[in-house]
Design a protein around this motif. Structure first.
Motif, short mmCIF file in Angstrom:
data_model
loop_
_atom_site.label_atom_id
_atom_site.label_comp_id
_atom_site.label_asym_id
_atom_site.label_seq_id
_atom_site.Cartn_x
_atom_site.Cartn_y
_atom_site.Cartn_z
N ARG A 111 26.34 -28.85 23.75
CA ARG A 111 25.81 -27.93 22.75
C ARG A 111 26.20 -28.36 21.34
O ARG A 111 27.33 -28.77 21.10
N GLU A 112 25.22 -28.30 20.46
CA GLU A 112 25.46 -28.51 19.04
C GLU A 112 25.02 -27.25 18.30
O GLU A 112 23.99 -26.67 18.61
N GLU A 113 25.81 -26.84 17.33
CA GLU A 113 25.49 -25.63 16.58
C GLU A 113 25.77 -25.84 15.11
O GLU A 113 26.77 -26.45 14.74
N ARG A 114 24.85 -25.35 14.27
CA ARG A 114 25.07 -25.46 12.84
C ARG A 114 24.50 -24.23 12.13
O ARG A 114 23.58 -23.58 12.62
N GLU A 115 25.11 -23.91 11.01
CA GLU A 115 24.65 -22.80 10.20
C GLU A 115 23.64 -23.30 9.17
O GLU A 115 23.86 -24.33 8.52
N LEU A 116 22.53 -22.61 9.05
CA LEU A 116 21.49 -22.97 8.08
C LEU A 116 21.80 -22.26 6.77
O LEU A 116 21.96 -21.04 6.74
N GLY A 117 21.86 -23.04 5.69
CA GLY A 117 22.32 -22.48 4.43
C GLY A 117 21.28 -21.72 3.63
O GLY A 117 21.56 -20.64 3.10
N THR A 118 20.07 -22.27 3.54
CA THR A 118 19.07 -21.67 2.65
C THR A 118 17.95 -21.01 3.46
O THR A 118 17.73 -21.33 4.63
N ASP A 119 17.22 -20.12 2.80
CA ASP A 119 16.07 -19.49 3.44
C ASP A 119 15.04 -20.53 3.84
O ASP A 119 14.40 -20.40 4.89
N GLU A 120 14.86 -21.54 3.02
CA GLU A 120 13.86 -22.57 3.33
C GLU A 120 14.24 -23.32 4.60
O GLU A 120 13.36 -23.67 5.40
N GLU A 121 15.53 -23.58 4.81
CA GLU A 121 15.96 -24.22 6.05
C GLU A 121 15.62 -23.36 7.26
O GLU A 121 15.15 -23.86 8.29
N VAL A 122 15.87 -22.07 7.14
CA VAL A 122 15.59 -21.15 8.24
C VAL A 122 14.09 -21.12 8.54
O VAL A 122 13.66 -21.24 9.70
N LEU A 123 13.27 -20.99 7.50
CA LEU A 123 11.82 -20.94 7.69
C LEU A 123 11.28 -22.24 8.27
O LEU A 123 10.33 -22.24 9.05
N THR A 124 11.90 -23.36 7.88
CA THR A 124 11.48 -24.66 8.40
C THR A 124 11.76 -24.77 9.88
O THR A 124 10.93 -25.29 10.65
N VAL A 125 12.92 -24.28 10.33
CA VAL A 125 13.24 -24.31 11.76
C VAL A 125 12.27 -23.43 12.54
O VAL A 125 11.77 -23.82 13.59
N TYR A 126 12.00 -22.24 12.04
CA TYR A 126 11.01 -21.38 12.70
C TYR A 126 9.67 -22.10 12.82
O TYR A 126 9.03 -22.06 13.88
#
Length: 267
Positions: free
Chosen positions: A231-246
């Motif tokens: 397992r790899e886990e990371r925190e997404l810092g910006t809203d744009e990072e979150v929207l990009t993953v979605y």
């Protein structure tokens, strides 16, 4: 379902007209089941985006196909049942109660799963709406161990009901009485409104990957789990990072980052 709706749904799963199942066989069911898990995310975003959850076949199919979204158990298995029925499978909706700690069971109509009969008369437990579960349908009448990429499953008798067990731990208690989609409205309402519901307390978006692992976005925490359990886990810092993953990892286009409406309180 109409032919055009079936075509759109299969296209969503990456199946072209030339690959349509020619008959409602067990092989076709296995393929559809796995493709669904790899393509349509298990997610509860509607709860936190203020979107209405309507348990009607056409609305569920439109969400999965038209809006290219996912959903939780009632939505995913409800839509999948419509597709399977349109392809000639005999589908029965079943109610289940999820096992909690200390032997507790969840509310009535806690979960929706499917019993599917294939052309050879065999019966299968299909479930594309439980999050981390079997990648393939389980043989409904087989009481022995059933090995699957998701783990070792058993379907065991529990009085008049059945317990679905994963790696020795009961997952949910399944009733065998046939149900209708409308029977689950109260359960869906509870899970989308009650402060005690974990769906209300947290965000989740998850699906199976091509290699048999899983990706999960919980709020801003993005987890990649390999088929070997690494397992790899990371925190997404910006809203744009979150929207990009979605968008890029789950195929979900959002205009803003959803936030938990009723965050869990530790007090």
């Amino acid at each position: 379902m109409h032919i055009r709706e079936i075509d759109g749904y299969l296209h969503r799963l990456g199946i072209g007209p030339e690959e349509w199942p020619s008959a409602p066989t067990a092989e076709a069911l296995r393929d559809l089941h796995l493709r669904h898990l790899r393509t349509v995310p298990f997610e509860n975003l509607s709860i936190h985006l203020g979107e209405e959850i309507v348990l009607e076949e056409d609305r569920l199919v439109d969400k999965v196909v038209g809006a290219r979204r996912g959903g939780f158990c009632y939505e995913l298995n409800g839509a999948f049942a419509a597709l399977l029925g349109g392809l000639g499978f005999e589908v029965t909706l079943l109610a289940a109660r999820v096992h909690g700690g200390a032997g507790r069971l969840g509310i009535p109509y806690d979960h929706l799963a499917l019993r599917v009969r294939t052309a050879d008369g065999a019966q299968w437990l299909a479930d594309v709406g439980f999050g981390a579960h079997s990648h393939y349908p389980l043989a409904f009448t087989d009481k022995g161990e059933q090995k699957d990429p998701g783990g070792v499953f058993r379907i065991v008798e529990a009085g008049p009901d059945l317990d679905v067990v994963l790696n020795g731990r009961p997952q949910y208690r399944l009733e065998v009485r046939p149900r209708e989609l409308g029977d689950f409205v109260a359960g869906a309402w509870w899970h989308s409104t009650s402060p005690r519901s974990h769906f209300v307390q947290s965000l989740v978006c998850s699906k199976v990957t091509e290699d048999g692992g899983r990706i999960t976005l919980s709020g801003r925490s993005f987890k990649v789990t390999g088929a070997d359990g690494a397992r790899e886990e990371r925190e997404l810092g910006t809203d744009e990072e979150v929207l990009t993953v979605y968008r890029e990892r789950f195929g979900i286009e959002l205009h803003h980052v959803p936030t938990v409406r009723n965050p869990r309180s530790d007090s």
